[in-house]
Design an enzyme around this catalytic site. Structure first.
Site: not given
Length: 555
Positions: A141, A296, A298, A300
């Site tokens: 993340s 960010d 990833d 999400d």
């Protein structure tokens, strides 16, 4: 665990990766202990840890062991198990995803893997679109570059439940890092069809589903946007979805436009952090953008900054959540698409302002434990009842948003579409998003929300967190910010129909404090919330409550 014995075993067994073997040989005793005193823990967030050699690190052996455990679990629960796999831009993410694919394939679990890095929500989508038993996303993340992780989804596209995580964890614990792992060749499994690449049609289906979340068909061409994917996965999907809805004036932050797991310009690649967006802010000022977006690594989570009084103002996750909730309610009421008995979902640590906005529009607001998987579960409950259309919007204060049932995790591609559309709609009304937020404060009252993270690293970090919460439960403070504590809510035994969770909530007339351990990092998190007649008063209440709690924690 006898860390020295395990260290010596790795010296003789860990021969698949020369880099790890070299790292092992260079370790002093303190480094050996830190790397081997425990196995990386597996929970509802999967695995997350520092990249390196050892049982307490993210490497090909810990990933392979976790995958063997998950494969055993899937074979136990599905007749013909299958899995969708994705990976982000982090160091070794693609390597770890292929190791996982090789273990699944060797265990007879059919693998669908994205051929290139993709945002987290595309894995949740692929699980449902392809009818998979589970999904795996290799990502840490928004953690610093030294971290990586392994996130697991169930057949419903949600991150796995507490019960499933516990069962998978037991299977992982029963597997050995070396002797207990089945592994086949990636190319061989690709040739025989056990591993298959996910096609472009699946990506287009995902983008189609996101595009359907639009609630306004007005002109967006005048909107000027600066966008940074923070060297992560968002570039392709976010720019594609913005082009689809007519947002054509998009400038990418050049230093952060391409995937780079070292994150050279933002050591903490989190759109919640101003430092991560400084390059974007500079470009926004130069181009006089209407909106700065950041996702960010990833993709999400989404952060945003908007013009305000000659400079740019970063909107908090709570503010964006409230803005989007109000916008969706307003637009869907106006265009006749508001469902009967609409439902919005947020978490217990998100702003109380959401209750006021939801009540204004007659929307049922449900609150869950922290973690978007619980919001996803609420969508699933509505779907099982044949009422999926009642779901309107979900958000969490940590910059996660979702306005449709197409995935069951936060989706920054969806959020980018909504945010740009909302900014264009307000622009057509002669307002910036900063002015729109201030108007909501004037209407519903001023809510201030702050987060304090107390880092407690090392072997005794978890014990210290537990001791702090035990102490607070035994003797909660009588006052906070000069007001009497009138309510103490303990979620440890379950509360309001929610699962048991190590969370404590303290309330006064105008202040709320929630204390919980982080699920992914060695941190104790304290969420402060205050409601007052002005933002200055609310900020003063938060500051006073924080001073009281810091004194209690010895900070």
């Amino acid at each position: 665990m006898d860390y020295q014995k395990e260290y010596r075993r790795w010296l003789t067994k860990a021969d698949m990766d020369p880099t790890l073997l070299e790292e092992l040989r260079a370790m002093d005793e303190k480094q050996q202990e830190d790397a081997f005193y425990r196995d990386l823990s597996f929970g509802t967030g999967g695995l997350r840890g520092v990249i390196g050699a050892g049982t307490n690190r993210m490497n090909i052996y810990t990933v392979a062991k976790a995958t063997q455990g998950l494969a055993n679990y899937l074979k136990e629960h599905f007749r013909a198990p299958s899995v969708a796999i994705g990976f982000d831009s982090r160091i070794n993410s693609e390597l770890f995803s292929k190791v996982a694919a090789r273990v699944f394939a060797a265990n007879g679990v059919k693998v669908h893997i994205w051929p290139e890095l993709m945002p987290v929500p595309t894995v949740s989508f692929a699980v449902r679109e392809l009818g998979c038993s589970a999904g795996v996303m290799v990502t840490a993340s928004h953690n610093p570059s030294k971290y990586n992780g392994y996130k697991v989804y169930g057949a419903d596209g949600c991150q796995i439940t507490l019960e499933a995580a516990d069962a998978v964890s037991k299977h992982i614990g029963a597997a050995d890092h070396f002797d207990g792992v089945r592994l086949c060749g990636f190319a061989d499994a690709l040739a025989d069809g056990t591993i298959r690449m996910i096609g472009e049609d699946c990506l287009e289906a995902f983008l189609d589903a996101v595009e359907r979340r639009s609630v306004w068909d007005g002109d967006r061409s005048a909107l000027r946007v600066v966008y940074t994917p923070l060297n992560g996965t968002g570039r392709e999907c976010v720019t594609k979805i913005l082009r689809r809805i007519g947002v054509t004036d998009v400038t990418l932050v050049p230093e952060q436009a391409w995937p780079d797991g070292s994150f050279p310009t933002c050591p903490y690649p989190n759109p919640e952090e101003r430092a991560a967006l400084e390059h974007g802010l500079a470009l926004a000022r130069k181009t006089r953008a209407d909106l700065l977006l950041g996702t960010d690594p990833d993709c999400d989570r989404m952060g945003a900054a908007v013009p305000d009084g000659g400079d740019y103002r970063l909107l908090t996750g709570n503010e964006m959540g409230v803005l989007l909730l109000d916008y969706l309610c307003r637009r869907r009421s106006e265009n006749g698409t508001m469902p009967a008995r609409p439902v919005a979902v947020t978490t217990i640590v998100s702003t109380d302002m959401a209750d006021a906005v939801a009540a204004h529009y007659g929307v049922e607001l449900r609150r869950t434990l922290t973690g978007f998987k619980f919001i996803g579960e609420q969508i699933g409950e509505l779907e099982r009842a044949g009422e999926a259309e009642r779901y309107l919007f979900g958000f969490e204060e940590s910059y996660g948003y979702l306005s449709g049932p197409h995935v069951r995790d936060k989706d920054a591609v969806n959020a980018a579409l909504l945010c740009c559309e909302m900014a264009a709609w307000y622009r057509a009304q002669g307002m910036t998003l900063a002015q729109a937020m201030d108007a909501l404060y004037e209407k519903f009252g001023y809510y201030r929300n702050e987060l304090q993270s107390v880092v407690l690293p090392g072997e005794d970090g978890m014990e210290r967190m537990s001791a702090i919460l035990t102490s607070l439960r035994a003797a909660p403070p009588h006052t906070l910010a000069g007001e009497r504590v009138t309510r103490v809510r303990d979620y440890l035994g379950g509360l309001d129909g929610l699962p048991a969770s190590d969370v404590l909530e303290l309330r006064t007339a105008h202040v709320k404090v929630i204390v919980r351990p982080s699920g992914t990092e060695p941190k104790l998190k304290l969420y402060y919330s205050a409601h007052a007649r002005t933002m200055a008063e609310a900020a003063a209440l938060c500051a006073a409550a924080r001073q009281d709690m810091s004194a209690r924690l010895g900070e």
